[in-house]
Design an enzyme around this catalytic site. Structure first.
Site, short mmCIF file in Angstrom:
data_model
loop_
_atom_site.label_atom_id
_atom_site.label_comp_id
_atom_site.label_asym_id
_atom_site.label_seq_id
_atom_site.Cartn_x
_atom_site.Cartn_y
_atom_site.Cartn_z
N GLY A 169 48.13 -17.18 22.10
CA GLY A 169 49.54 -17.61 22.50
C GLY A 169 49.68 -18.77 21.48
N GLY A 170 50.36 -19.94 21.93
CA GLY A 170 50.52 -20.99 21.03
C GLY A 170 49.49 -21.50 20.50
N GLY A 404 50.32 -7.80 -17.22
CA GLY A 404 50.43 -9.13 -16.61
C GLY A 404 49.57 -9.55 -15.91
CB ALA A 405 46.58 -8.11 -13.93
#
Lengths: 510, 681
Positions: A169-170, A404-405
């Site tokens: 949960g939280g 681009g790498a």
């Protein structure tokens, strides 16, 4: 007088017993240690100084006023790891299942505030059933107070979470915002909603282990950075990690005596790159042979294995390593590997840890899966992280650095300090075959001509020298001398000062 | 003498020959296939010639390619090593025709010894003892008994067409001979449709012992003692030694003289080996003659001081032998262990890959060979020698194309015990990472009481390791030594950790002196007291062990002195402890404070995942065939699929009865070790 003093001892003994012997035995029967035993293993012998031992909750609903055990389900304080200060909280599952009340939260907040003020890491040992339901919104408020402090402490002091039992949960969002999460195999799990809710809402039948066990979070979700066999091993390995980390963002990473020659020659690296460009090799061998004493602390070992992240030491000082792994997906960049490496680079930059980047990358992984998943923005995270980093950055290209790498992987253009390449490096827009098919589209039908064009392209670009001619590569180095060259490069950067323009904060493509 | 010699081989033997050629001032030419471009023998030779693709039948054993290389290089002689073309008469003929010297025996000798039946016949004629037997057809049980008596019990009754133990009986007396004959005959008729039976002497407690001979072209011949090669796994020799712990001087002499007689009978002129099978009563029988240099020749060199390769080259160049039989002296003891790229824990499957680490023990010259290969008289007292013949290097690749043997580690000592002890330390010091290898198995054999006693036969491995090799359990005394050593090592590491920067002044960690060492299921509480020269480790019972070493954290090999005796450990890291390998054992060692140990004891023991319902890929390889489908019921031993690795097709069979529930691999898939091929219900 004696009575008064002994009363303190009695109260202390009471507090140390937590939820009582029966629950302690039950904790052991689950293969888990108690909160105090864990602190003993985490810290140097006798170094623990406790805070708030007698804190008790203030809830009066549902008969809670009948049970007000000392400590309220969490033990907090500070101590040392190999003589260096750390703050610690350890949730006590024997007291109300370690559930978080308002006062429980206040204890955690107190040590977090002190940690930030005094510049020491925070280590959280999580073992909690969740919110103290009897307290209602007071408990939720407590979580949020902790969250806010996690956020404020981020980048100021290292925060480490060890999940040693339930965390649901939280409760998951506090660890989620720390720098590292480690889990204990078979005895810990983390999820936002548990198996019962999952079944009700989605009809999925899943066990807690499948939904949020160590294997799920280290392999599938990447929520956890590592998992260990048991409590003892986990705490020993956290101690080992702390030895790599600075205490805060105003300090340099730690240095310790080392027993390894920084000029050690590794002739075997001259044959690491296989004759065939498509044959993989194990980049970890290079990392281990560069590192002091072959010691490598890997982060997220089981996730996005096409990139390797972790810590080594050079001349006794911590260095973060990011390396493409040709053994997996040819070492390409994709969504997962970009996210993994970007977070690691940003951690290093936060805490002044120099970064060594080892490059063998054929490019980004193509495909609809990647594009639909937003590889553009995820890939940009890594580019952004490298580009904004002001720590010393040394890069070694071992083989492919395509497209681009190439730019992304800590290239000269995004402020790489030393950009080295092995003679086997190929720095180009793409592989020779692909490039030829574009440049010489007209000759596509003629296999002989294409072969010749491919050869021409290889001769021109399948080497590090075109890049070296332009100064994009500072030096082409022999593989066997990599450790010496890299160590010296970092040594020369110890006083590096680089500042980015003032901004409130940047806007990294999250 | 020749000016230039070509070595028509690869690997360690090519390197070995190059070394001697260099010593003699002869230029060397290596040949290599595509797979050997970066190989050590290519690096060592003065020149190297490429001869084709990796498979040997397209390179190393193609006579035309070797002949072309000879022509190109202008080599005057060829050393063939062992294997490949070394016993190929056609090759020797081609060399003769081209006027190039063959460093080996004459063609005629190769041919004569190359055929089992011919060689046995020649041996008999030369007065060499052969296994007594009757090759003709046996009419009935009476005749079988008569022949058995002539041969002498025990005898083996065998079906001509036999194999795999079928139609085979051992008889110790007339009754058994009679029964054995009948049952063999029936079984043979049923199994092979061929009921022809023959009888030969059954050799009890067989040992494989061979004689090294050396002959020149002038009619001189000598023998250089024997080699005991009984430690074999499926006819593959693993451990050899010289001399044999079994032979006496008289038997040695008799075997040696017969071996020389055989060599002379075929006009032998080179180094050669006559193999015998020797029974428990020291009766010996000729098996075959190897007309080449043997793999295990170094043990002979170590005890005789004779460089056999040098002698072969001299003989090939027409020189007369420099020594007579009287000059041959056997000094001390030599042992050879063959290091194979085979994983002993996986039933010795070949292992391929990159040698990420390869550090053999340092070679130490001593004994007869210490003076540059020349006879050095009596061996110095208390000295030992280490020799490692290898063809690989750190960073090199073990490919699937050739023999998986990567090194021959030899030790020499004045006595057998000294040589064995030296070998134990040498094996512990031998660092090989990146591939599976048999070092742990070799260590286990060196510590095996039966090997130490010398009571070995060719069945040693089959008898002592019937279920394969499952690792070594160390005795208490050895565990304590390791516990003391690792405590000292852990202590050094912990002290270093306290020296990290950023400590709180006046609040440094102090490292305690009480520890609990956990290894091989045992716990040893100890106390350590360190001083500048080392440390003293005290056990609960008050016993102490002194540990001295210059080991520092991170070193993968620790050389220590523990309790006055050397201890060599391979040291790896595991979570919270050490991985220690020594004496064939592979241990997880944890050194903890008493409190840590107490808490660690509360941790649940985690069993490794159950793989009994899975078929795992035992080696990296290619799936070539899947024989079953989902839903099939398979019987124990039934073929499930075929995996090709190292050019070998391995059929994987069902270990037990079951139903196939899932198949994860298809033909053409490349699998890694331990990948799941199929699952069973």
């Amino acid at each position: 007088m004696k009575d008064i003093l002994s009363e303190l001892e009695d109260r202390r003994a009471d507090a140390r017993l937590g939820g009582g012997q029966r629950r302690i035995d039950a904790q052991h029967a689950r293969g888990k240690l108690t909160a105090r035993e864990r602190i003993e293993l985490l810290l140097d012998d006798g170094s623990f100084e406790e805070f708030d031992m007698f804190v008790a909750h203030r809830c009066t609903d549902f008969g809670m006023e009948e049970q007000r055990p000392y400590g309220d389900g969490v033990i907090t304080g500070w101590g040392t790891i190999n003589g260096r200060q750390v703050y610690v909280f350890s949730q006590d599952f024997t007291v109300f299942g370690g559930s978080l009340s308002e006062t429980h939260a206040q204890k955690i907040c107190k040590i977090m505030d002190m940690a930030v003020q005094n510049g020491a890491p925070v280590i959280g040992l999580n073992d909690s059933g969740g919110a103290r339901i009897q307290e209602g919104v007071a408990s939720l408020a407590g979580y949020a107070e902790v969250f806010q402090r996690n956020i404020m402490a981020s980048g100021v002091v290292p925060q480490i979470s060890v999940i040693m039992g339930p965390c649901a949960g939280g409760a998951v969002y506090s660890p989620a915002m720390t720098d590292f999460i480690f889990m204990v195999k078979d005895s810990s799990y983390m999820f936002v909603t548990g198996p019962d809710v999952v079944k009700t809402v989605t009809n999925e039948v899943v066990t807690a282990e499948e939904l949020g066990g160590a294997s799920t979070h280290t392999r599938k979700s990447s929520v956890a950075d590592g998992a260990f066999e048991n409590d003892v091993e986990a705490l020993a390995e956290v101690r080992r990690l702390v030895d790599f980390l600075p205490l805060n963002n105003r300090e340099k990473p730690p240095v310790r005596p080392f027993f390894d020659d920084p000029s050690r020659v590794e002739s075997s690296l001259d044959t690491l790159i296989p004759a065939n460009a498509n044959t993989p090799y194990d980049m970890k061998e290079l990392i281990l042979k560069i590192a002091d004493e072959g010691d490598f602390y890997e982060i997220q070992e089981d996730y996005a294995k096409n990139i390797i992240t972790g810590f080594i030491r050079l001349e006794g000082q911590t260095v973060g390593v990011v390396a493409n792994q040709p053994m997996v997906l040819a070492g390409c960049l994709d969504i997962d590997s970009s996210r993994k490496a970007a977070r690691f680079v940003r951690f290093c930059d936060c805490f002044e840890i120099p970064i060594l980047t080892l490059v063998d990358v054929p490019g980004f992984l193509p495909g609809t899966g990647q594009e639909y998943g937003g590889v553009i923005k995820h890939g940009a995270k890594l580019l952004f992280a490298y580009g904004e980093a002001t720590v010393p950055k040394v890069t070694v290209i071992t083989r492919k650095a395509y497209g681009g790498a190439y730019d992304v992987m800590s290239s000269k253009h995004i402020r790489g300090d030393f950009n080295y390449a092995w003679p086997t490096a190929e720095i180009a827009v793409m592989g020779a075959k692909g490039a030829t098919e574009i440049i010489h589209r007209a000759d596509l039908g003629d296999a002989e001509k294409i072969a010749k064009h491919t050869k021409d392209y290889e001769d021109r670009f399948a080497n590090p020298f075109v890049a070296a001619e332009r100064g994009f590569i500072d030096e082409v180095i022999m593989p066997h001398s990599t450790r010496r060259r890299v160590s010296k490069a970092f040594a020369s950067l110890r006083n590096k000062k680089l500042k980015n323009p003032w901004k409130k904060h940047d806007n990294i493509p999250l | 003498m020749f000016n230039k010699i070509l070595i028509a081989n690869r690997g360690e033997i090519a390197c070995r020959v190059i070394k001697t050629a260099r010593k003699l001032g002869i230029a060397t030419v290596a040949v290599y296939s595509d797979a050997d471009r970066e190989a050590l023998h290519v690096e060592m030779a003065d020149e190297a010639i490429h001869i084709g693709p990796p498979p040997a039948n397209q390179s190393y054993i193609v006579i035309d390619k070797i002949m072309a290389a000879i022509k190109e290089s202008g080599a005057e002689a060829v050393h063939p090593g062992y294997g490949f073309l070394s016993e190929n008469a056609k090759f020797a003929e081609a060399l003769d025709a081209a006027g190039v010297a063959f460093v080996g025996p004459p063609v005629k000798a190769i041919e004569a010894m190359g055929d089992k039946i011919t060689s046995k016949k020649i041996a008999q004629e030369a007065g060499v003892s052969t296994v007594p037997g009757y090759m003709g057809l046996i009419a009935d049980a009476d005749e079988a008994v008569k022949i058995s008596n002539e041969i002498g019990y025990p005898v083996m009754i065998k079906a001509s067409a036999g194999g795999g133990g079928k139609g085979m009986r051992i008889a110790w007396n007339d009754t058994e001979a009679r029964e054995g004959f009948e049952s063999s005959k029936n079984e043979a008729a049923n199994s092979f449709g061929d009921d022809r039976i023959f009888i030969e002497k059954f050799v009890t407690q067989p040992r494989h012992i061979e004689i090294q001979v050396l002959c020149d072209k002038h009619g001189n011949g000598i023998y250089l003692g024997e080699r005991e090669c009984s430690i074999q796994r499926r006819n593959q020799k693993v451990v050899e030694e010289a001399p044999s712990p079994f032979l006496d001087e008289a038997t040695r002499k008799a075997m040696g003289e017969q071996a020389v007689a055989l060599a002379k009978a075929v006009g032998y002129a080179s180094a050669g080996t006559v193999e015998f099978i020797v029974d428990g009563d020291k009766n010996f029988y000729f098996l075959e003659m190897n007309t080449r240099l043997q793999v295990e020749h170094p043990v002979t060199e170590l005890i005789t001081g004779v460089d056999l390769v040098e002698q072969m080259i001299r003989v090939a160049a027409g020189h007369e032998l420099e020594m007579t039989q009287d000059d041959v002296k056997l000094t001390g003891w030599a042992i050879e262990n063959r290091l194979y790229a085979e994983d002993p824990y996986r039933n010795f499957l070949p292992s391929i890959g990159r040698l990420t680490r390869y550090r053999p023990p340092s070679e130490v010259a001593a004994g007869p060979l210490s003076d540059n290969g020349k006879w050095n008289g009596e061996a110095p007292v208390d000295s030992t020698a280490v020799r490692n013949d290898t063809g690989v290097f750190e960073g090199g690749e073990i490919s699937m194309y050739y023999d998986p043997m990567i090194a021959k580690l030899c030790t020499w000592g004045p006595t057998r015990d000294a040589a064995i002890e030296e070998m134990r330390v040498a094996l512990d010091s031998f660092e090989v990472e990146g591939i599976g290898h048999n070092l742990p198995f070799l260590s286990a054999v060196m510590d095996h009481p039966r090997f130490i006693s010398g009571e070995i036969t060719t069945a040693f491995i089959a008898e002592e390791y019937p279920e394969g090799f499952e690792g070594v359990t160390l005795p208490e005394a050895e565990l304590k030594r390791i516990a003391a050593a690792t405590t000292a090592m852990h202590y050094v590491g912990e002290i270093r950790r306290t020296r990290i920067s950023g400590r709180m002044d006046n609040h440094e960690r102090t490292v305690g002196s009480n520890w609990v060492v956990n290894l091989q299921g045992e716990s040893y509480p100890v106390t350590i007291a360190a001083d500048p020269a080392g440390s003293t480790v005290t056990f609960e019972d008050g016993a102490t062990l002194r540990v001295e070493s210059d080991w520092t954290p991170g070193q993968p090999l620790a050389r220590l002195t523990v309790g006055g005796a050397p201890l060599v450990l391979k040291v790896g890291k595991i979570s919270g402890g050490f991985r220690i390998r020594t004496r064939g054992a592979d241990l997880k060692v944890h050194v903890r404070t008493p409190r840590q140990a107490e808490l660690a004891a509360l941790m649940p023991e985690k069993l490794p995942p159950d793989t009994s319902k899975l078929l795992l890929c035992p080696m990296p390889g290619l799936i070539v065939k899947v024989n079953v489908e989902v839903g099939d019921e398979v019987q124990e031993g039934q073929a499930l699929c075929t995996v090709e690795a190292m050019k070998m097709e391995n059929i994987l069979r069902a270990e037990r009865k079951g139903i196939v529930s899932k198949i994860n691999a298809a033909p053409g898939d490349s699998l890694a070790v331990d990948e799941v091929i199929m699952e069973f219900e």
